[in-house]
Design a protein around this motif. Structure first.
Motif, PDB file in Angstrom:
ATOM      1  N   ARG A  58       0.792  -1.236   0.000  1.00  0.00           N
ATOM      2  CA  ARG A  58       0.000   0.000   0.000  1.00  0.00           C
ATOM      3  C   ARG A  58       0.826   1.290   0.000  1.00  0.00           C
ATOM      4  O   ARG A  58       0.323   2.353   0.352  1.00  0.00           O
ATOM      5  CB  ARG A  58      -0.993   0.013   1.162  1.00  0.00           C
ATOM      6  CG  ARG A  58      -1.979  -1.131   1.144  1.00  0.00           C
ATOM      7  CD  ARG A  58      -2.947  -1.120   2.332  1.00  0.00           C
ATOM      8  NE  ARG A  58      -2.357  -0.795   3.605  1.00  0.00           N
ATOM      9  CZ  ARG A  58      -1.663  -1.637   4.382  1.00  0.00           C
ATOM     10  NH1 ARG A  58      -1.466  -2.876   3.974  1.00  0.00           N
ATOM     11  NH2 ARG A  58      -1.178  -1.252   5.545  1.00  0.00           N
ATOM     12  N   ALA A  59       2.082   1.215  -0.373  1.00  0.00           N
ATOM     13  CA  ALA A  59       2.886   2.432  -0.503  1.00  0.00           C
ATOM     14  C   ALA A  59       2.478   3.163  -1.779  1.00  0.00           C
ATOM     15  O   ALA A  59       2.114   2.546  -2.779  1.00  0.00           O
ATOM     16  CB  ALA A  59       4.370   2.100  -0.540  1.00  0.00           C
ATOM     17  N   THR A  60       2.536   4.492  -1.726  1.00  0.00           N
ATOM     18  CA  THR A  60       2.227   5.336  -2.883  1.00  0.00           C
ATOM     19  C   THR A  60       3.429   6.223  -3.160  1.00  0.00           C
ATOM     20  O   THR A  60       3.866   6.974  -2.281  1.00  0.00           O
ATOM     21  CB  THR A  60       0.987   6.205  -2.621  1.00  0.00           C
ATOM     22  OG1 THR A  60      -0.117   5.355  -2.305  1.00  0.00           O
ATOM     23  CG2 THR A  60       0.650   7.052  -3.831  1.00  0.00           C
ATOM     24  N   ILE A  61       3.944   6.129  -4.372  1.00  0.00           N
ATOM     25  CA  ILE A  61       5.128   6.875  -4.781  1.00  0.00           C
ATOM     26  C   ILE A  61       4.721   7.795  -5.919  1.00  0.00           C
ATOM     27  O   ILE A  61       4.173   7.346  -6.918  1.00  0.00           O
ATOM     28  CB  ILE A  61       6.240   5.898  -5.212  1.00  0.00           C
ATOM     29  CG1 ILE A  61       6.622   4.999  -4.024  1.00  0.00           C
ATOM     30  CG2 ILE A  61       7.443   6.646  -5.766  1.00  0.00           C
ATOM     31  CD1 ILE A  61       7.454   3.793  -4.399  1.00  0.00           C
ATOM     32  N   VAL A  77       3.343   3.891   3.238  1.00  0.00           N
ATOM     33  CA  VAL A  77       4.153   5.109   3.107  1.00  0.00           C
ATOM     34  C   VAL A  77       3.656   5.913   1.913  1.00  0.00           C
ATOM     35  O   VAL A  77       3.322   5.356   0.870  1.00  0.00           O
ATOM     36  CB  VAL A  77       5.649   4.752   2.944  1.00  0.00           C
ATOM     37  CG1 VAL A  77       6.476   5.968   2.518  1.00  0.00           C
ATOM     38  CG2 VAL A  77       6.187   4.162   4.236  1.00  0.00           C
ATOM     39  N   GLY A  78       3.607   7.239   2.059  1.00  0.00           N
ATOM     40  CA  GLY A  78       3.261   8.129   0.958  1.00  0.00           C
ATOM     41  C   GLY A  78       4.434   9.017   0.611  1.00  0.00           C
ATOM     42  O   GLY A  78       4.990   9.694   1.480  1.00  0.00           O
ATOM     43  N   ILE A  79       4.838   9.004  -0.655  1.00  0.00           N
ATOM     44  CA  ILE A  79       5.963   9.820  -1.124  1.00  0.00           C
ATOM     45  C   ILE A  79       5.446  10.740  -2.216  1.00  0.00           C
ATOM     46  O   ILE A  79       4.929  10.275  -3.233  1.00  0.00           O
ATOM     47  CB  ILE A  79       7.113   8.936  -1.662  1.00  0.00           C
ATOM     48  CG1 ILE A  79       7.606   7.979  -0.569  1.00  0.00           C
ATOM     49  CG2 ILE A  79       8.255   9.801  -2.183  1.00  0.00           C
ATOM     50  CD1 ILE A  79       8.647   6.985  -1.054  1.00  0.00           C
ATOM     51  N   ASP A 106       6.782   2.382   8.393  1.00  0.00           N
ATOM     52  CA  ASP A 106       5.342   2.288   8.113  1.00  0.00           C
ATOM     53  C   ASP A 106       4.596   3.594   8.378  1.00  0.00           C
ATOM     54  O   ASP A 106       4.779   4.225   9.423  1.00  0.00           O
ATOM     55  CB  ASP A 106       4.699   1.197   8.977  1.00  0.00           C
ATOM     56  CG  ASP A 106       5.209  -0.199   8.673  1.00  0.00           C
ATOM     57  OD1 ASP A 106       5.915  -0.379   7.662  1.00  0.00           O
ATOM     58  OD2 ASP A 106       4.886  -1.112   9.451  1.00  0.00           O
ATOM     59  N   GLY A 107       3.765   3.967   7.421  1.00  0.00           N
ATOM     60  CA  GLY A 107       2.837   5.078   7.591  1.00  0.00           C
ATOM     61  C   GLY A 107       3.426   6.466   7.566  1.00  0.00           C
ATOM     62  O   GLY A 107       2.713   7.449   7.794  1.00  0.00           O
ATOM     63  N   CYS A 108       4.708   6.615   7.272  1.00  0.00           N
ATOM     64  CA  CYS A 108       5.257   7.971   7.195  1.00  0.00           C
ATOM     65  C   CYS A 108       4.901   8.596   5.853  1.00  0.00           C
ATOM     66  O   CYS A 108       4.539   7.907   4.901  1.00  0.00           O
ATOM     67  CB  CYS A 108       6.765   7.984   7.434  1.00  0.00           C
ATOM     68  SG  CYS A 108       7.782   7.304   6.123  1.00  0.00           S
TER      69      CYS A 108
END
Length: 148
Positions: A58-61, A77-79, A106-108
């Protein structure tokens, strides 16, 4: 490759890459070898993922993000767009070139145009504001911004 991927035009994915279910990838993305990408990950246009990177579920880059080798990106993580993760100094001094990987727990979240320096760990739930330059670890659940 997991089920249900959506891969944009002109993407290059090297061999020995594990990609989970529901992967979404924009146009002109390059993913190097020995990389693991979890379920539900999204990578924006013109982004680069170097070798030996782990991206958890579920990371978004965002678009135009540079992810150097051996970076670890946690779950959720959201970048933001145009973020640079730098694992080597860029001051031009060859004597100080020492590789140090980056950990995003996680979650940063990392705001657009931020720069994360060599060896930095951004703690779980922390937030790095847009345009910030981070040279030291960010503790969990802390909001980090540069004061000018």
């Amino acid at each position: 490759m997991g089920s249900g991927p959506v891969i944009g035009e002109h993407c290059i994915i090297f061999g020995n890459v594990f990609i989970g279910d529901r992967f979404r990838c924009g146009d002109n993305v390059l993913i190097r070898d020995n990389t693991a990408i979890g379920d539900g990950v999204t990578i924006g246009n013109w982004s680069f993922v170097d070798t030996d990177v782990v991206v958890a579920d579920r990371a978004t880059i965002g678009d135009e993000v540079w992810i150097p080798r051996s970076t670890r990106i946690g779950c959720g993580v959201g970048i933001g767009h145009n973020v640079r993760l730098m694992t080597e100094p860029v001051d031009g001094c060859p004597a100080r070139r020492s590789y140090r990987n980056i950990i995003l727990e996680d979650g940063c979240t990392i705001g657009k145009d931020a720069v994360i320096g060599p060896g930095v760990c951004v703690g779980a739930g922390a937030s790095v504001e847009a345009g910030a330059t981070v040279t030291d670890d960010v503790p969990p659940d802390v909001r980090y911004c540069n004061v000018q």
